[in-house]
Design a protein around this motif. Sequence first.
Motif, short mmCIF file in Angstrom:
data_model
loop_
_atom_site.label_atom_id
_atom_site.label_comp_id
_atom_site.label_asym_id
_atom_site.label_seq_id
_atom_site.Cartn_x
_atom_site.Cartn_y
_atom_site.Cartn_z
N GLY A 58 14.55 61.81 -8.62
CA GLY A 58 16.01 61.82 -8.59
C GLY A 58 16.55 60.76 -7.66
O GLY A 58 17.52 60.05 -7.98
N SER A 59 15.93 60.61 -6.48
CA SER A 59 16.42 59.62 -5.51
C SER A 59 16.25 58.20 -6.05
O SER A 59 17.09 57.33 -5.80
CB SER A 59 15.67 59.74 -4.18
OG SER A 59 15.81 61.04 -3.69
N GLU A 60 15.18 58.00 -6.80
CA GLU A 60 14.98 56.67 -7.40
C GLU A 60 16.11 56.37 -8.38
O GLU A 60 16.64 55.26 -8.41
CB GLU A 60 13.62 56.62 -8.10
CG GLU A 60 12.67 55.62 -7.49
CD GLU A 60 11.34 55.55 -8.25
OE1 GLU A 60 11.07 54.50 -8.84
OE2 GLU A 60 10.60 56.55 -8.24
N LEU A 61 16.47 57.37 -9.19
CA LEU A 61 17.59 57.19 -10.12
C LEU A 61 18.88 56.89 -9.36
O LEU A 61 19.65 56.00 -9.73
CB LEU A 61 17.81 58.46 -10.96
CG LEU A 61 16.81 58.78 -12.06
CD1 LEU A 61 17.27 60.01 -12.83
CD2 LEU A 61 16.68 57.61 -13.03
N ILE A 62 19.11 57.66 -8.29
CA ILE A 62 20.35 57.48 -7.53
C ILE A 62 20.42 56.07 -6.94
O ILE A 62 21.45 55.41 -6.99
CB ILE A 62 20.45 58.55 -6.42
CG1 ILE A 62 20.64 59.93 -7.06
CG2 ILE A 62 21.59 58.25 -5.46
CD1 ILE A 62 20.47 61.10 -6.11
N ARG A 63 19.29 55.57 -6.40
CA ARG A 63 19.27 54.21 -5.84
C ARG A 63 19.62 53.18 -6.91
O ARG A 63 20.41 52.27 -6.68
CB ARG A 63 17.90 53.90 -5.27
CG ARG A 63 17.69 54.52 -3.94
CD ARG A 63 16.77 53.73 -3.01
NE ARG A 63 16.79 54.43 -1.75
CZ ARG A 63 16.11 55.56 -1.55
NH1 ARG A 63 15.33 56.06 -2.48
NH2 ARG A 63 16.21 56.19 -0.40
N HIS A 64 19.00 53.34 -8.09
CA HIS A 64 19.31 52.42 -9.19
C HIS A 64 20.80 52.48 -9.54
O HIS A 64 21.43 51.46 -9.75
CB HIS A 64 18.50 52.81 -10.45
CG HIS A 64 17.19 52.10 -10.56
ND1 HIS A 64 16.02 52.67 -10.15
CD2 HIS A 64 16.87 50.90 -11.07
CE1 HIS A 64 15.02 51.83 -10.38
NE2 HIS A 64 15.51 50.75 -10.93
N ARG A 65 21.32 53.71 -9.63
CA ARG A 65 22.72 53.86 -10.01
C ARG A 65 23.66 53.25 -8.98
O ARG A 65 24.64 52.60 -9.33
CB ARG A 65 23.05 55.35 -10.19
CG ARG A 65 22.53 55.94 -11.48
CD ARG A 65 22.88 57.40 -11.52
NE ARG A 65 22.50 58.03 -12.80
CZ ARG A 65 22.72 59.31 -13.07
NH1 ARG A 65 23.30 60.08 -12.18
NH2 ARG A 65 22.36 59.81 -14.24
N VAL A 69 21.27 70.75 -8.60
CA VAL A 69 21.38 69.58 -7.73
C VAL A 69 20.62 68.41 -8.33
O VAL A 69 19.52 68.58 -8.84
CB VAL A 69 20.80 69.88 -6.33
CG1 VAL A 69 21.07 68.72 -5.38
CG2 VAL A 69 21.38 71.16 -5.77
N GLY A 70 21.21 67.23 -8.28
CA GLY A 70 20.50 66.04 -8.71
C GLY A 70 21.38 65.12 -9.53
O GLY A 70 22.51 65.47 -9.87
#
Lengths: 370, 199
Positions: free
Chosen positions: A191-198, A261-262
């Motif tokens: 999830g954090s990897e997705l958030i960083r990309h976003r 959450v996520g």
Amino acid sequence: MVLKSIKLSNFRLHKDTKLEFSDNLNYIAGGNGQGKTTILEAIYYLCTSRSLSGSPDSEVTSFGCEFFEVGGTFSDLASNDVRIYYDSNAGKKSMFLDDKQFYRASGIIGRFPVVTLVQEDHAITMGSPGDRRKFVDSVISQASSAYLKILIEYNKTLRQRSFLLSQIKENNSPKLFNQLSAWNATLVKNGSELIRHRLAFIERFNEYLSNSYSRVMESKEIPAIHYSFHDETDKDKIEETFYDKLSELKDDELRRAVNLVGPHRDEFYFMINDRELRKYGSQGQHKTFQIALRFGEFFFLKDALGKSALFLLDDVFGELDTFRAGRISEYLKEVGQAFITMTDFSKSELLKRTGEDLLMNVSGGNVSYA
Amino acid sequence: MQIAEPLQRAIDELNKLPTIGRKTALRLALYILKSKEENVTTLTNALLALKTDLRFCNTCHNISIDEECEICKSTRRDKSVLCVVEEPSDVIAIEKSNEFNGVYHVLGGVLSPLSGKGTDDLNIDSLVKRVEHSDIRELILALNPDTEGETTALYLARLFKNSNLNISRIARGLPVGGDLEFADQATIGRAFIGRIKVE
């Protein structure tokens, strides 16, 4: 990249249509139900092997016919032929790239990028948070296959975790809680990897968006996308915040057996001058925002991929005043090749057409060049 | 058409095997029907022997002929290094590389609530006992780099957090002899995160 020509057989209304396209703007005019959008759909088929409207292949075949075929020639540094043939008796689709058969959509997806502006886009600004996430995810995925892979892994994690939550709901054993904490770790990691990309994407994309918006609309309005995760946390603390939220909502999650959450719950807020479009925007602002999103997507992908996507615009002029229609046709000149349908032929005089642009009339599945 | 009952039964049984569909099952059954009887007997004996002559190692759960497998019995293997894998096929793959001289522990799957695999369905209790009762210094987690494998690795790492074990997971990155330009983006991304210092 441009599409040089296309050939349709038994494709909805088009029994046998052959078209040569301009490298610049291709205007496709005609009344309702005459087969304008079908041409866009066929182009979309060539780029993705799927229907633009999500229709199954069988519905695309002309009524009473046993097959449909779409073929086209793309030209970039080299030229590529794509052909898709559907046999409606066997229910089988065969796809060819330069006469070599391929069996999965992934054989061409991403090779011939395509950006579409269609009526259904109103859901992006007016619809649910899920519609906005879908838009953002699809743009990032087109630019980065790494993002798409993480997204697939993340969605798998969600399914596993929600199933585990429902198991815990039935049977409250400490062993299951230990497993949950391992799934939490995977959830936070992916999830954090997705958030960083976003976060990185939104930061870049906002520039494209405001640039496009100002080109469509001569005004001092400033559009922006805010990402809900961004307002509450700084980039180094994403994992920490994620874990905090998980423990905050732990009881809720266990009671409802749902992942609460996520990034799959995060919201993208579309703003104009710091006011939320969804709550305060006028119809015109919504429409302009939708158009600016797609133009932004086009230029973002052009920079990210190093080549131009095909730009398909379905009846974009229908709801616009003449002033904005003129500005859009002006702006389209910077796009390169685009395909634009329109119902109202009288508006074509307002378009700033140059000699290289092409105007076609479609009537009952027959096309004539104007 | 009604298919003769013995043939239909053979098709149904073959159809239960992984990757075998109805058509392949039919083709295999007809092939066996046409084969010489001695060949069919050899085949059935070979299949039966899998169940009668093989078992799973009491220590590591790998495929074995005796109660303890060849690797666990060997005196040349380093018993202080334990490599945790998902399936016996992973042991075969690692053994072929000749890079590992420790011993194994086969979990028999990975955590996956959707497929009904929890901690009790995997050989985790026996792993805990092994770690407690024998002289193991290092644990290498060689699980697949997908969501379920990652989660299982995280679970095990947490389980042994308070022991004095040296716990690692195998690296992810570019294939040997591979071309950087042909690797997919996700692999290149991971290879950068897991980069190694050049001495």
